[in-house]
Structure formats: structure tokens, C-alpha cells
Design an enzyme around this catalytic site. Structure first.
Site: not given
Length: 177
Positions: A96-97, A93, A76-77
Site C-alpha cells: 500500500e505504501q 502495508s 499501525h505503522p
């Protein structure tokens, strides 16, 4: 690939009819870079509900050996980390971020986040994971600061719970009721 896999919103009947390859194609990216989760969940068909579908998927992760879970978490990042800078995060992602404003941090916030991320990774051996859609930017920073201090077993369980929230939202967005 079957015609059902081309629909933007799949229903449970279509999902239950997918062969293994098509199921992995549809759901392999729900769990960050981990198509093995979808592969493991496929055998639990037929899924009676979205909750059952997601439960089968999270069950695959929860039942994996600890070393596999940690390797999974390491895929995961980091929040606003090198993957974000390099543009290598998944589409999910990125969105989301961005929803938490992590794509528009000040230089000071970037520095603080990098320092907290590094401390967290050093302490626990995997990156900090939080369901960013559920929190404000400030709450995310606060959680990261607090969760660094936890023991790693507690934090592993919390990271998996956060992934459960993240992936439940992803499945919900993909599957029509």
C-alpha cells in the site's frame, strides 16, 4: 486447516464454513496486527456479502472502547516510518505504501514526513492513518498537514474511517464474489 483456507480467493460459502481458528488464520491480518477483530466478527456468520463480512469486522473495531481503539491505531505503522526502515511492516502495508510512492521518497520528503508524523502523533496520541491507495504522494502530505490541526475526537473518527477503506480493499482482494 481446511482445504478452503488454502484457496487464494475465498468465496462466501467457504468463508461461512470456516471454524473460528481458520477464520482468524484467513482474516486476522486484514486489520493490522489485530486478530481480535476477526475473532469478534466470526460470530456474525453467515455473511451474505463481502459488505456484510467487512461490516462485521469494522463493527468490532467501532464498538470497542476508546482506549482499545487508540491502542489499535497505535499498532499501525507510520507512513515511511521506522517500521518501513526496519522491514517489519505487514506485506499489505508495504504494498500500500509503495503504491503511493512512499517507498521512494527524497531525503527532503523523508524529513518532512517524519516531522509531520511526529507532530500528528504528539497532538492526537496515535499515528496518522490514510488509505494511501486512494491518494497521490502530494495529497497524502497535504492531508497530513491539514489533519494535524483537527481535534482528536474528529481525527479518531477519521482514522477509523480510513481503516475502513483500507480493510475493505483488503477483504475485496481476498474474497471472490
Amino acid at each position: 486447516m481446511t482445504e478452503a483456507t488454502l484457496a487464494p480467493d475465498l468465496n462466501l460459502n467457504a468463508i461461512n464454513a470456516l471454524d473460528l481458528d481458520d477464520f482468524i488464520a484467513e482474516f486476522g491480518s486484514i486489520f493490522e496486527h489485530s486478530p481480535w477483530v476477526a475473532e469478534g466478527a466470526w460470530a456474525a456468520r453467515p455473511f451474505a456479502s463481502i459488505d456484510v463480512l467487512h461490516g462485521a469486522m469494522i463493527g468490532v473495531v467501532r464498538s470497542a472502547p476508546r482506549a482499545t481503539q487508540i491502542a489499535f491505531l497505535c499498532g499501525h505503522p507510520e507512513l515511511a516510518g521506522k517500521e518501513a526502515e526496519a522491514g517489519t511492516m505487514t506485506t499489505e502495508s508495504v504494498g500500500e505504501q509503495a503504491s503511493a510512492g512512499l517507498n521512494a521518497l527524497s531525503k527532503g520528503e523523508i524529513g518532512e514526513l517524519r516531522e509531520l508524523n511526529a507532530r500528528y502523533l504528539d497532538r492526537h496520541g496515535f499515528p496518522f492513518i490514510v488509505a494511501v491507495r486512494r491518494y497521490s504522494k502530494r495529497e497524502i502530505f497535504e492531508q497530513l498537514g491539514e489533519r494535524i490541526e483537527r481535534d482528536s475526537d474528529t481525527e479518531l473518527n477519521e482514522a477509523l474511517s480510513q481503516i475502513g477503506t483500507i480493510t475493505r480493499l483488503r477483504v475485496q482482494a481476498k474474497v471472490s464474489a
